[in-house]
Structure formats: C-alpha cells, structure tokens
Write a protein that holds these residues in place. Structure first.
Motif, mmCIF file in Angstrom:
data_model
loop_
_atom_site.group_PDB
_atom_site.id
_atom_site.type_symbol
_atom_site.label_atom_id
_atom_site.label_comp_id
_atom_site.label_asym_id
_atom_site.label_seq_id
_atom_site.Cartn_x
_atom_site.Cartn_y
_atom_site.Cartn_z
ATOM 1 N N ARG A 281 -1.700 9.332 136.017
ATOM 2 C CA ARG A 281 -1.925 7.945 135.589
ATOM 3 C C ARG A 281 -3.265 7.490 136.140
ATOM 4 N N PHE A 291 -3.475 12.451 119.430
ATOM 5 C CA PHE A 291 -3.608 11.209 120.190
ATOM 6 C C PHE A 291 -2.337 10.385 120.027
ATOM 7 N N GLN A 299 3.450 12.957 123.578
ATOM 8 C CA GLN A 299 2.464 11.875 123.620
ATOM 9 C C GLN A 299 1.113 12.394 124.107
ATOM 10 N N HIS A 300 0.053 12.113 123.362
ATOM 11 C CA HIS A 300 -1.326 12.474 123.678
ATOM 12 C C HIS A 300 -1.581 13.984 123.708
ATOM 13 N N ARG A 304 -3.491 17.766 128.453
ATOM 14 C CA ARG A 304 -3.616 17.083 129.750
ATOM 15 C C ARG A 304 -2.585 17.571 130.772
ATOM 16 N N HIS A 381 -9.378 9.949 127.827
ATOM 17 C CA HIS A 381 -8.575 8.752 128.142
ATOM 18 C C HIS A 381 -9.017 8.200 129.513
ATOM 19 N N TYR A 383 -9.797 5.936 132.594
ATOM 20 C CA TYR A 383 -9.335 4.768 133.340
ATOM 21 C C TYR A 383 -10.490 4.249 134.202
ATOM 22 N N ASN A 405 -2.399 -0.919 117.780
ATOM 23 C CA ASN A 405 -1.148 -0.195 118.064
ATOM 24 C C ASN A 405 0.010 -1.145 118.344
ATOM 25 N N ASP A 426 -4.067 -2.750 122.941
ATOM 26 C CA ASP A 426 -3.884 -1.323 122.646
ATOM 27 C C ASP A 426 -4.455 -1.065 121.247
ATOM 28 N N VAL A 458 -10.894 3.858 122.037
ATOM 29 C CA VAL A 458 -9.590 3.275 122.346
ATOM 30 C C VAL A 458 -9.770 2.277 123.481
ATOM 31 N N TRP A 460 -7.386 0.029 126.066
ATOM 32 C CA TRP A 460 -5.978 -0.144 126.453
ATOM 33 C C TRP A 460 -5.855 -0.821 127.809
ATOM 34 N N ASP A 485 -11.787 4.631 125.874
ATOM 35 C CA ASP A 485 -11.850 6.082 125.628
ATOM 36 C C ASP A 485 -12.775 6.411 124.462
#
Ligand code: BG6
Length: 513
Positions: A281, A291, A299-300, A304, A381, A383, A405, A426, A458, A460, A485
C-alpha cells in the motif's frame, strides 16, 4: 575531500559474476516508494523505492550490501574504464612522462602530477597529500583542488554538479566531514592513532597525522575558509552513520528482509504489508497486464505481486537512461501458473534509475515472445506523499475527458483550472499531455510527472469512508497521500509477436515559493 573506503569497489565487483538470477531470486515490490520515515504522516520530503531482496534457496547468494554496491558502482566502473583507456592512450603519447613535466612547465596545466621522492606507505599518506596540494597550487590554476583516494570511484557528474554550485563562493573547503575531536578510541571507526597531536599547541601548522583526511582537515582549521559538510561526497551512504543525504540506503523491514532503498518522492501506508504475495500500500506498484478490475485477472493484474529477477544483461537503452544515475534492471516473465490465468508469454523489463538530484525514472519494456498477439493495460500506481490533501492541486489535466470509477466509468470533462480535493476521487483522465504536476503549498514543493507512451493519468484518493474499509490503510492516511499514475488504460496496448512496447515515467520534485 572524501571519507574513503565507502565503495569497496574492487572486492565487490569481483562478486558480480556470482550474482546471477539463478543463485538468488529478488523479490521486487515493484519499485514501491516509501517516505523517509516510512510513513505518509511523517513525510520529510523524500521517499524510497523499495526493492526487497530475499535470499532464496541459495547459500552462495551475495549480501544485500554487496548487491547495493554493485548497483551503485556498475556505472562508475564503466566510466572509469573509459577514463583508463584514455589515460592509457595519453601515456603512450608521453603525456605523463616525468621528463615532460620537468621540461615543459608552461604546459604543466595539462599534465598529470608525478610526486617526487615519495615513499608509498600508509604512514606517508599525509606527506603525499601535502606534496600534492603544494604542487597543485603552484602549478595549476584551478577553481577547485580535489583529493580523492584511489579506492573510491568518483561520480564525476555528481562532483561536477556539486562544485558548480560553489563556484561563486571563494575559499570553501568541501568534504564529507566529521567535525569536532578526532577519534581517540581504537574501536571507533576512523580512529586516528595520532589523535594526541591534535590541537596540543605544539604541532606545527602543517602537522601530519596517520590519516591524511585528518591532516588535511587540520590544515584548513587555521585558514579563513568556509567548511562545507557535503554528504553527497560520501560516495553513497551504506557504510555511513550519517543522517545527511542518503540517496541509497540499506534497511531491513519488520520481517527482517533486506531492502535496497532508493530515496525519492513517494509514500507508503503505516499499515502496508511487505510480505509477498501482497501488493504494498504505497510506493509505485506496477499494474500489469490489467488495470483495476477491467478484466478477469486479480485487481490491477498480477505483476505487482510477483517475484522479479535482476536482469544482468538487459538489451541496451539510451545513455541518458543511465548516465550519472544509479539503476537496476529487473525482469518479469510469466510462469506456468501465470500462463493458466493469462496465456501470453512476455518479457517485462523494468529499469529503475535514480539520478543524483533525486529524480526517479522507470522505464518499462514489454516484449511479446509468443506467437500470437496480446493486449494489456499498465499503470505506474504512484503514491505521492503530500502534506494535506485539501491543500494540494494537480495541474495538467484541465479540460481533459475522464472516466469516473465512482460513476460506473461514465465519461465527464474536467471543468476546473486545476484539480483540487474535497472528497473521494477515482478517475482515469484520457489522452493527457506528457507532463502533470502536483503542487503542495504547505511543503513548498511541486512533484513533476513526466511520461512517454502513457496517455492516461489515474487520480485516486480514497478519502475518509473508503480509507476505513481498506485493511492495510490507516483511517487518516488519505489526508497525506495522492495517487497520480502514468498509465495506458482506455486503449489497451496490442503487441504482435516479437513486438516491444516502451513506457517511461520520470518523477522529480522542485521547490516552489
Ligand atoms: O487497493 P488497490 O488494489 O491497491 O487499488 C487502489 C485503487 O487504485 C486506483 O488506481 C484505482 O483507480 C482504485 O479504484 C483502487 O481502489
């Protein structure tokens, strides 16, 4: 000028051959980034790319420490080899001949110094240093005089950049310094056996100590110079206790897994899980080949959560992608189990490169090694750690269409001059330009996101309610993070057999007033 021994290059590079993907598997939390204190809520302006390295059924695997040194010094080795070749040629032409030095003093600016009457021994280091400075100042008209030990591999670009910033400041003494008393206890690092000479008032002004760095330091104490402690001259920081600039660090996570940390820009949750196979995270998980939930995969996508190996021999990239940078090349290939859920053979090469100024470049090269075409989506993705989500704004997305989204991917057009945040967001912004920016007023800094081959962006932030529902995310952490992203989502990328796609993301931070 330096604290010596920090590269330990010769020993370490000799181990490079044993660093094969077969003898060690590297688990990569694909370039996840962490704030310096590992927390969104304690951002000190930097972050780490986390590359987790675990020993895997291997007794001969080299240590994390050695791995880091290899990564850092690989580029220096290439530069040094080039310089040595040049020097070799120069020598053939008599360039460093002592005869020439003696007989052509006018041209001595261009010559390499041969110190006369010097006996090479550890005790004589200080005298050699003194001879060098005396000769250098007498014969060479230079802006700076630098002393570097021969077991240190210098990043010439970085040194040049640092020195350039002091060009207008006369009389500076720059080094990776310890200040204060010299160490008098033998068990201490940088112990100086002749510490007792220091400051006793009896020694002559050019007193020499066993350590030449101590000697040089003592010579400058009595002079009208500004002492500049420049942590960047510590080569890198793995053997340093210093809290100053650390572009590269070694650490262990809470499970005791060794990690190479490349400091950069981003953040991770206090509650992030660092145990495979769970996405972290925070940082920059790579979403591939899917994605979100736009497909049948998890998911995604699965990239990863997979083990990546270090790619020791990647196909060449442009020199700009490695000059003056610390980098690592990683490789992901589908396993038999992966092929059961996504039946396409690919090679995903990822270069993660950290420049001296802290900017981080991620270059993905995805090749179809199958005999039929396939399509994929991808997102870095990312952060970002921000001071206060309510105070930041994102520019570069204005007037764009986006898929929301939160409204079943309905298409809207961005109306504002800049994107600001007061509730959950999102969205996938479509067909964006290659630059976006996050302005963080409180921190007085701007994150720049430059991208190529990644048309979508993206944005979020889960905000309060969703944060509480995310297990590995603190209830209040949404206030201090923002995902922006670089991505290719709306129009998946299709590769025919043998084709390769490249996508590049560059993240940097600049101060703003
Ligand atoms: O929890 P994950 O799988 O890391 O995803 C986090 C978020 O990632 C974003 O990129 C998506 O747009 C969101 O829909 C999603 O909730």
């Amino acid at each position: 000028m330096t604290k010596e021994d920090q590269c330990g290059f010769e020993t370490d590079m000799s181990k490079a051959d044993s660093f094969s993907p077969n003898s060690q598997v590297i688990f990569v939390l694909v370039s996840s980034c962490i704030v310096e204190s590992d927390r969104f809520d304690n951002d000190q302006g930097g972050c780490h790319v986390w590359i987790k390295i675990t020993d895997y059924e291997s007794r001969s695997a080299i240590s994390v420490d050695d791995t880091l040194k290899i990564i850092t010094c690989r580029e220096q080795q290439k530069r040094l080899a080039a310089l040595q070749t040049e020097l070799g040629k120069a020598c053939e032409e008599g360039f460093v001949s002592k005869h020439l030095l003696d007989n052509n003093e006018k041209d001595s600016k261009k010559k390499i110094l041969a110190v006369n009457d010097h006996v090479e021994s550890p005790q004589e280091q200080s005298k050699k240093t003194k001879s060098f400075f005396v000769h250098a100042v007498e014969h060479w008209d230079a802006e700076f005089y630098a002393k570097v030990n021969d077991n240190v591999y210098v990043n010439l670009d970085a040194v040049g950049a640092v020195l350039a910033s002091y060009l207008d400041k006369p009389r500076v003494y720059i080094g990776c310094m310890k200040s204060g008393e010299v160490f008098s206890q033998p068990e201490q690092k940088w112990y100086e056996p002749e510490w007792w000479k220091f400051g006793d008032g009896k020694s002559s002004i050019l007193c020499t100590y066993t350590h030449d760095d101590v000697s040089a330091g003592s010579w400058f104490i009595g002079l009208d110079v500004k002492h500049v402690d420049e942590g960047k001259f510590c080569c890198s920081s793995w053997s340093s206790d210093r809290d100053s600039y650390k572009a590269v660090e070694l650490a262990k996570d809470k499970h005791g897994v060794g990690q190479v940390l490349l400091r950069n820009l981003c953040g991770a949750s206090v509650q992030a899980t660092f145990k495979p196979p769970t996405a972290v995270r925070g940082g920059i998980p790579i979403c591939f080949p899917q994605f979100g939930n736009r497909g049948n995969l998890e998911q995604h996508g699965y990239a990863r959560n997979r083990m990546w190996i270090v790619d020791d021999n990647p196909p060449p990239l442009h020199p700009n992608d490695f000059n003056g940078k610390i980098y690592i090349d990683l490789l992901l290939k589908s396993t038999d189990d992966d092929l059961k859920i996504w039946p396409h053979c690919f090679e995903f090469r990822l270069r993660v490169a950290l420049a001296f100024d802290g900017s981080l470049t991620l270059i993905s090269r995805i090749r179809n090694i199958n005999c039929k075409p396939f399509s994929f989506s991808i997102a870095y993705h990312t952060y970002f750690a921000v001071s206060d989500i309510s105070e930041v704004r994102v520019e570069g997305l204005e007037t764009l269409d986006y898929l929301d989204n939160l409204c079943n991917r309905e298409r809207f057009t961005e109306q504002g001059d800049a994107l600001t945040f007061e509730s959950e967001v999102d969205r996938v912004y479509l067909s964006s330009s290659d630059v976006a920016a996050i302005f963080d007023h409180e921190k007085k800094r701007t994150f720049l996101i430059k991208k190529e081959g990644l048309p979508d962006v993206v944005v979020w932030n889960p905000w309060e309610k969703k944060s509480k529902a995310i297990a590995d995310f603190g209830d209040e952490e949404y206030k201090h993070m923002l995902c922006v992203d670089g991505a290719a989502i709306e129009k998946p990328i299709t590769l025919k057999p043998g084709e390769e796609w490249t996508g590049r993301l560059e993240l940097s931070v600049t101060p703003t007033s």
